[in-house]
Design a protein around this motif. Structure first.
Motif, PDB file in Angstrom:
ATOM      1  N   LEU A  59      40.706 -65.792 -35.664  1.00  0.00           N
ATOM      2  CA  LEU A  59      41.698 -66.474 -36.492  1.00  0.00           C
ATOM      3  C   LEU A  59      43.078 -65.918 -36.152  1.00  0.00           C
ATOM      4  O   LEU A  59      43.362 -64.751 -36.384  1.00  0.00           O
ATOM      5  N   GLY A  60      43.927 -66.763 -35.602  1.00  0.00           N
ATOM      6  CA  GLY A  60      45.255 -66.326 -35.196  1.00  0.00           C
ATOM      7  C   GLY A  60      46.348 -66.796 -36.125  1.00  0.00           C
ATOM      8  O   GLY A  60      46.121 -67.579 -37.056  1.00  0.00           O
ATOM      9  N   ASP A  61      47.572 -66.338 -35.882  1.00  0.00           N
ATOM     10  CA  ASP A  61      48.712 -66.677 -36.735  1.00  0.00           C
ATOM     11  C   ASP A  61      48.962 -68.183 -36.780  1.00  0.00           C
ATOM     12  O   ASP A  61      49.254 -68.744 -37.838  1.00  0.00           O
ATOM     13  N   ASP A  62      48.853 -68.851 -35.627  1.00  0.00           N
ATOM     14  CA  ASP A  62      49.128 -70.290 -35.591  1.00  0.00           C
ATOM     15  C   ASP A  62      48.130 -71.053 -36.463  1.00  0.00           C
ATOM     16  O   ASP A  62      48.505 -72.010 -37.148  1.00  0.00           O
ATOM     17  N   PHE A  63      46.866 -70.654 -36.427  1.00  0.00           N
ATOM     18  CA  PHE A  63      45.842 -71.337 -37.210  1.00  0.00           C
ATOM     19  C   PHE A  63      46.044 -71.124 -38.699  1.00  0.00           C
ATOM     20  O   PHE A  63      45.853 -72.030 -39.518  1.00  0.00           O
ATOM     21  N   LEU A  64      46.425 -69.908 -39.102  1.00  0.00           N
ATOM     22  CA  LEU A  64      46.509 -69.551 -40.516  1.00  0.00           C
ATOM     23  C   LEU A  64      47.843 -69.926 -41.161  1.00  0.00           C
ATOM     24  O   LEU A  64      47.945 -69.923 -42.386  1.00  0.00           O
TER      25      LEU A  64
END
Length: 229
Positions: A59-64
């Motif tokens: 889970l990365g910053d762009d997804f979250l």
């Protein structure tokens, strides 16, 4: 008896140092049977995702970034779990994070006694043996091949199977245990299977049905099957 099998994913190990919850997954059990009801929520941690946490959870910053913050989902999460027993692997970790998030919102804390720790159960049942979720899956022959990354809902579903094995098997008690008597006016919260929306297809082929009819025809009019129609 309602139970909630629960798992969280976080940015790290200590909420007091700034780590936050990024995912919650939960599976509802009623009388030790999965009802099909689940809770699943990705959460914006309001901080960057450490590289090591990204490697574990994927889970990365762009997804979250566009996911709701915990303050937006905390009340609905509490409503879902209610006062049901929480089945958690390494419960101290998850309860620590959940209570930190709830405290920051000014919401009620989850009592420690509401949680049942499957890690503790496993260590008591199999002292000296590995007690991780993966190790218990291997012990009980539970398929966890889809667990390439840590995901809260998938881990909850797997943990539900592990939990039922830890307490003695996946079979329900077939209502042999005595249920508490309900008071007048109280709703019946006991779970029962729902009827199938569509009947299962017949497994008997036309040729097999014809052969059966031919066999019955040779038995004569006194045959029990003919008398009963």
């Amino acid at each position: 008896m309602r139970e909630i099998v629960l798992d969280t994913e976080t940015t790290g190990f200590d909420p007091e140092s700034g780590d936050r919850i990024v995912e919650i997954g939960a599976v509802e059990l009623m009388n030790h049977m999965a009802t099909g009801e689940t809770y699943h929520q990705y959460i914006n941690p309001e901080r960057s995702m450490p590289e090591e946490a990204f490697q574990v959870h994927g889970l990365g910053d762009d997804f979250l970034r566009d996911k709701p913050k915990f303050a937006q989902i905390g009340k609905s999460f509490l409503d879902f779990i209610g006062t049901s027993k929480l089945i958690i692997h390494n419960a101290a970790f998850d309860i620590k994070f959940l209570n930190a998030e709830l405290r920051w919102m000014g919401l009620p804390q989850i009592p420690w006694e509401q949680a049942l720790d499957t890690l503790e159960i496993a260590r008591k049942r199999f002292p000296g043996s590995p007690a991780s979720l993966d190790a218990l899956c291997r012990r009980f022959g539970i398929d966890n091949t889809s667990r390439t990354l840590h995901g809260a809902l998938l881990d909850s579903e797997i943990l539900a199977e592990v939990y039922l094995e830890l307490i003695g098997g996946r079979q329900p008690d077939f209502a042999l245990s005595s249920a508490p008597e309900r008071k007048s006016g109280e709703p019946d919260t006991r779970w029962t299977p729902k009827p199938r929306p569509n009947p299962l297809p017949a497994r008997l082929t036309e040729a097999e049905a014809a052969a059966h009819a031919e066999f019955i025809g040779k038995l004569g009019d006194d045959a029990l099957w003919k008398q009963l129609g």
